[in-house]
Design an enzyme around this catalytic site. Structure first.
Site, PDB file in Angstrom:
ATOM      1  N   CYS A  41    -125.694  22.455 167.254  1.00 35.95           N
ATOM      2  CA  CYS A  41    -125.584  23.007 165.898  1.00 35.95           C
ATOM      3  C   CYS A  41    -124.350  23.906 165.795  1.00 35.95           C
ATOM      4  O   CYS A  41    -124.213  24.867 166.552  1.00 35.95           O
ATOM      5  CB  CYS A  41    -126.847  23.797 165.554  1.00 35.95           C
ATOM      6  SG  CYS A  41    -126.745  24.505 163.896  1.00 35.95           S
ATOM      7  N   ALA A  77    -129.856  10.262 161.101  1.00 37.36           N
ATOM      8  CA  ALA A  77    -130.140  11.472 160.307  1.00 37.36           C
ATOM      9  C   ALA A  77    -129.888  11.209 158.825  1.00 37.36           C
ATOM     10  O   ALA A  77    -130.819  10.897 158.061  1.00 37.36           O
ATOM     11  CB  ALA A  77    -129.288  12.645 160.809  1.00 37.36           C
ATOM     12  N   PRO A  89    -133.469  15.174 164.490  1.00 38.07           N
ATOM     13  CA  PRO A  89    -133.953  16.493 164.081  1.00 38.07           C
ATOM     14  C   PRO A  89    -133.194  16.932 162.845  1.00 38.07           C
ATOM     15  O   PRO A  89    -131.964  16.822 162.800  1.00 38.07           O
ATOM     16  CB  PRO A  89    -133.613  17.384 165.285  1.00 38.07           C
ATOM     17  CG  PRO A  89    -132.497  16.686 165.992  1.00 38.07           C
ATOM     18  CD  PRO A  89    -132.689  15.223 165.740  1.00 38.07           C
ATOM     19  N   GLY A 149    -124.756   9.533 165.080  1.00 40.86           N
ATOM     20  CA  GLY A 149    -123.543   9.694 164.276  1.00 40.86           C
ATOM     21  C   GLY A 149    -123.217   8.433 163.529  1.00 40.86           C
ATOM     22  O   GLY A 149    -122.846   7.422 164.150  1.00 40.86           O
TER      23      GLY A 149
END
Ligand SMILES: Cc1cc2nc3c(=O)[nH]c(=O)nc-3n(C[C@H](O)[C@H](O)[C@H](O)COP(=O)(O)O)c2cc1C
Length: 392
Positions: free
Chosen positions: A136, A265, A25, A242
């Site tokens: 977050c 990501a 996301p 990660g």
């Protein structure tokens, strides 16, 4: 000894996260065209950017025949400021029901079981799963009790997930999952994961950084095997996140740490073809990825500001083409700058529909403030100093 494999049953309209390498996301970077390009290059599943439950509530679902998408739009919320007479609707979320079919996970930002359920029900028929963002670290999220604040309030997170499983997951037969970060000790992380695994979720992503860690700090993987083992014993799929750079690395790390899947990501934001294995040709040159991205952005009528932001992520800042793109304020100009003349007609019609003109994007304004991009004397035209690497 191998941990016995137990499995929470996969809901009829949901997906099995096992063996999947997925797009993370990402606010801004995970809008519809990014997800479609990631899928084109081999991402098994894609997560949408975090959408706050309260902004989703009150949206209207519309089938957009021009772009073949399903759009969730709303009028700006009531504010004390005077509203213009004619209000334009904001697009809150958009999906391509054919290209993303059974491969899209919608991520919620929430601090409340009832609002989470209300928001999730609106999209439940159009997605394969609902994920809760519990990682977050930004103050806009934590101040409202959302994101990483939920890691410090496991009871609230448990009640949100249980409500989503009962009122959305079981009703619409889709999966409910959660994305968390590491806590400061293995014991605390393990205890949280055990609690979350009792809620009926089918997937858990562990971002291998603690909340205070900055994105550039290396991910830490010492707790990973324990987290994965707890999930496996509960039948919940565990995805690692990660510093996973590409599909080859993802497969190797999944094997090494005995996790079910991996989420990418930053590496995807830089080049969506990171989802191609090396025996499929591996990473593609930026020009090819950018061409695919611009084509897709045009096909789905993506907001110009978002497309321009993504171009600043996907193109090397020192390239001549990027320096030409920086000064563009319409799709037509970008197609000219990138020599994509076959897209000219489409670009013209999308510009007209979106009313694109000579506006600065937020990303460009930020770069201007940082001094890496200088405004030229005339209007909104931007120039990049030759020596500057605008990617910072
Ligand atoms: C531009 C950007 C936006 C992000 N937005 C979200 C988000 O909406 N929800 C979320 O859970 N994580 C978000 N993240 C965090 C990523 O999903 C991921 O956990 C993090 O970047 C670590 O993965 P990486 O090392 O592969 O970058 C975002 C990261 C980036 C770079």
């Amino acid at each position: 000894m191998e941990t016995p494999v137990k499995r929470v049953p996969i809901p009829k309209n949901g997906v099995d996260y096992r063996g999947k390498i997925v797009l993370a996301p990402m606010v801004r970077s995970g809008e519809l065209p990014s997800r479609l390009v990631a899928l084109k290059y081999g991402a098994d599943l894609v997560w949408g950017p975090e959408t706050i439950d309260r902004s989703m509530v009150g949206t209207t679902r519309k089938v957009n025949l021009d772009t073949s998408t399903i759009d969730f739009t709303r009028l700006p919320s009531n504010s004390s400021r005077p509203q213009p007479e004619v209000q334009t609707e904001s697009l809150i979320f958009s999906t391509h029901p054919v290209l993303e079919h059974r491969r899209l996970i919608f991520q919620l930002g929430t601090a409340s079981p009832s609002t989470a359920v209300e928001a999730a029900k609106l999209v439940a028929r159009d997605v394969a799963g609902i994920d809760v963002n519990a990682g977050c670290p930004k103050s806009f999220s934590t101040a409202g009790g959302m994101g990483a604040a939920l890691l410090q309030d496991p009871e609230r997170l448990r009640s949100i997930l249980s409500a989503l499983v009962r009122d959305v997951g079981q009703v619409y037969e889709i999966g409910i999952s959660v994305k968390i970060r590491l806590l400061d000790t293995l014991e605390r992380t393990a205890s949280l994961v055990r609690t979350l695994c009792t809620t009926g979720i089918t997937g858990l992503t562990i971002h291998c950084r603690t909340t205070p860690m900055r994105p550039r700090e290396r991910a830490i993987r010492q707790q990973l095997q324990t987290v994965s083992k707890i999930c496996r014993e509960a039948g919940v799929a565990c995805l690692m996140n990660g510093d996973v750079g590409n599909k080859d690395e993802a497969l190797q790390l999944m094997e090494q740490y005995q996790v079910d899947g991996a989420m990418i990501a930053t590496a995807a934001e830089a080049n969506f073809s990171c989802f191609r294995k090396s025996d499929e040709g591996g990473l593609l040159p930026w020009k090819e990825v950018v061409t695919a991205y611009v084509t897709t952005a045009l096909e789905v009528g993506n907001r110009w500001g978002n497309t321009k932001f993504l171009l600043s992520q996907l193109m090397p800042g020192k390239s001549e083409a990027f320096q030409r793109v920086v000064s563009c304020s319409t799709y037509q100009e970008v197609c000219r700058a990138l020599e994509l003349s076959h897209l000219d007609a489409l670009a013209m019609s999308v510009d007209q529909k979106l009313g694109n003109g000579n506006r600065l994007t937020k990303a460009m304004k930020k770069k201007m403030r940082r001094g890496t991009v200088k405004a030229a004397a005339t209007g909104n035209q931007l120039q990049v100093p030759n020596s500057a690497d605008v990617r910072g």
